[in-house]
Design a protein around this motif. Structure first.
Motif, PDB file in Angstrom:
ATOM      1  N   TYR A 143       0.865 -52.906  11.618  1.00 57.11           N
ATOM      2  CA  TYR A 143       1.727 -53.222  12.317  1.00 57.11           C
ATOM      3  C   TYR A 143       3.233 -53.435  12.119  1.00 57.11           C
ATOM      4  O   TYR A 143       3.475 -53.877  10.727  1.00 57.11           O
ATOM      5  N   ASP A 144       4.143 -53.320  13.173  1.00 55.70           N
ATOM      6  CA  ASP A 144       5.501 -53.513  12.607  1.00 55.70           C
ATOM      7  C   ASP A 144       6.171 -54.668  13.330  1.00 55.70           C
ATOM      8  O   ASP A 144       7.335 -54.759  13.152  1.00 55.70           O
ATOM      9  N   LEU A 158      -3.654 -60.225  10.076  1.00 51.63           N
ATOM     10  CA  LEU A 158      -2.917 -58.875  10.316  1.00 51.63           C
ATOM     11  C   LEU A 158      -3.424 -58.014   9.222  1.00 51.63           C
ATOM     12  O   LEU A 158      -3.187 -56.800   9.604  1.00 51.63           O
ATOM     13  N   LEU A 195       4.816 -58.757  15.168  1.00 55.98           N
ATOM     14  CA  LEU A 195       4.031 -59.846  15.664  1.00 55.98           C
ATOM     15  C   LEU A 195       4.393 -60.350  17.088  1.00 55.98           C
ATOM     16  O   LEU A 195       5.533 -61.076  17.094  1.00 55.98           O
ATOM     17  N   VAL A 242      -8.213 -53.038  12.417  1.00 51.84           N
ATOM     18  CA  VAL A 242      -7.871 -53.375  14.025  1.00 51.84           C
ATOM     19  C   VAL A 242      -9.008 -53.822  14.586  1.00 51.84           C
ATOM     20  O   VAL A 242     -10.071 -53.156  14.532  1.00 51.84           O
ATOM     21  N   GLY A 292      -4.136 -52.986   9.892  1.00 55.00           N
ATOM     22  CA  GLY A 292      -3.534 -53.014  11.401  1.00 55.00           C
ATOM     23  C   GLY A 292      -2.114 -51.990  11.241  1.00 55.00           C
ATOM     24  O   GLY A 292      -1.847 -51.478  12.285  1.00 55.00           O
ATOM     25  N   ARG A 308       4.383 -50.813  17.256  1.00 50.55           N
ATOM     26  CA  ARG A 308       3.193 -51.193  17.127  1.00 50.55           C
ATOM     27  C   ARG A 308       2.940 -52.644  16.806  1.00 50.55           C
ATOM     28  O   ARG A 308       3.282 -52.954  15.646  1.00 50.55           O
ATOM     29  N   ALA A 309       2.611 -53.589  17.780  1.00 48.25           N
ATOM     30  CA  ALA A 309       2.610 -54.970  17.500  1.00 48.25           C
ATOM     31  C   ALA A 309       1.179 -55.544  17.593  1.00 48.25           C
ATOM     32  O   ALA A 309       0.458 -55.265  18.751  1.00 48.25           O
ATOM     33  N   ALA A 310       0.768 -56.626  16.868  1.00 45.11           N
ATOM     34  CA  ALA A 310      -0.289 -57.202  16.859  1.00 45.11           C
ATOM     35  C   ALA A 310      -0.098 -58.416  17.804  1.00 45.11           C
ATOM     36  O   ALA A 310       1.306 -59.088  17.717  1.00 45.11           O
TER      37      ALA A 310
END
Length: 315
Positions: free
Chosen positions: A4-5, A287, A7, A291, A2, A99-101
């Motif tokens: 991501y940076d 995470l 959540l 994706v 993913g 970019r967030a999950a």
């Protein structure tokens, strides 16, 4: 992966005091033709608990546990009450999140439990703000299954005798169930939990929190109706919920408990996964997955929407 940076824990929200109850319920039913007297009826459930929904403190506890578990910042936003998702996304933008999950506090498919979260993400996304990517359904993830099995095992030990295992989840209109994998996913999850407990006997899946006009079909049987058919001890396992929020403490700990006592039926209620360490670790594992593929745009939307609920789901 993913990559991501951050959540974002995205949840339903709930009132935090008596004065919040009606404004919160009005947010829940905005745009739906729900009579005010029905809202007042639901408001009494909240007022019997001091006007405070347990979901808020439980989300704070989950966010705290996730911050200890993850190496990215964890944010929290709600659909219907403070902190609203849009407020949180603006803060994420200011913090430079790209970019967030999005972890929705619901494990299964369905309109309110999944599709509406996609709608929330579209509504709260802002220009220049973070890309928001909803994480997948997780009712069959080993982390959820193992955490739920542990919770149920505690209740089985507490009742101290052979007991019927009855899983519960929020009922939904049959028209919505027909166009989603909600019931299918719940049955698979219940089966996996039962297997994890080493149980070879039968289990039941029943429904709770039904609302709306009586002429509109919803999933059945209702948990209270089901209890009336049993003549053996029972463990209720609210598998359709991830925290002990209002519908769990009212529908099961209040209404179902009262009925079981009247029937002379020994009953224990299993806790939800909450902040179980295996459940918290599951979020980290999600995470690390590729994706997820987004659900199709029309998923979980019946051809004709049923009238809105008069008791909020997930509060």
């Amino acid at each position: 992966m993913g990559n991501y940076d951050a959540l974002l824990v995205l949840s339903f929200g709930g009132p935090e005091g008596p004065d919040d109850v009606m404004p919160f319920l009005e947010n829940v039913v905005r745009g739906r033709n729900v009579p005010r007297e029905r809202l007042l009826e639901v408001a009494e459930h909240y007022q019997s608990f001091g006007g405070v929904s347990p979901i808020n403190e439980q989300n704070r506890a989950l966010v705290s546990a996730l911050r200890d578990e993850l190496d990215v910042p964890v944010y929290w936003g709600n659909r219907n009450w403070h902190p609203f998702g849009e407020e949180t996304v603006r803060r994420m933008k200011d913090d430079g999140v790209a970019r967030a999950a999005v972890f929705a506090t619901s494990a299964f498919a369905g309109y309110s439990s999944c599709r509406q979260y996609y709608e929330d993400i579209a509504r709260i996304s802002i220009e220049g703000g973070p890309e928001l990517i909803k994480m997948r359904h997780f009712g069959d993830h080993p982390g959820f299954v193992e955490a739920m099995a542990d919770r149920v095992g505690v209740a089985l030990e507490k009742i101290g005798r052979p007991a019927r295992l009855v899983f519960t989840a929020h009922s939904i209109p049959s028209s919505m169930a027909a166009v989603s994998r909600y019931e299918e996913q719940l049955r698979r999850s219940a089966s996996l939990v039962s297997q994890a407990l080493g149980r070879t006997g039968e289990w039941d899946l029943v429904w709770q929190s039904r609302s709306g006009p009586p002429e509109v079909p919803w999933l059945e049987p209702d948990v209270l109706d089901h209890l009336r058919t049993l003549d053996e001890p029972v463990v209720l396992a609210p598998i359709g919920f991830v925290s002990d929020h209002m519908e769990v403490v009212y529908d099961l700990d209040t209404e179902a408990r009262q009925l079981a006592d009247e029937l002379g039926l020994p009953m224990e209620r299993a806790a939800t996964v909450g902040t179980h360490p295996r459940f918290v670790a599951m979020v980290r594992e999600l995470l690390e997955e590729p994706v997820p593929v987004a659900c199709a745009p029309g998923c979980c939307l019946p051809l004709t929407r049923s009238p809105g609920r008069t008791r909020p789901q997930g509060s």
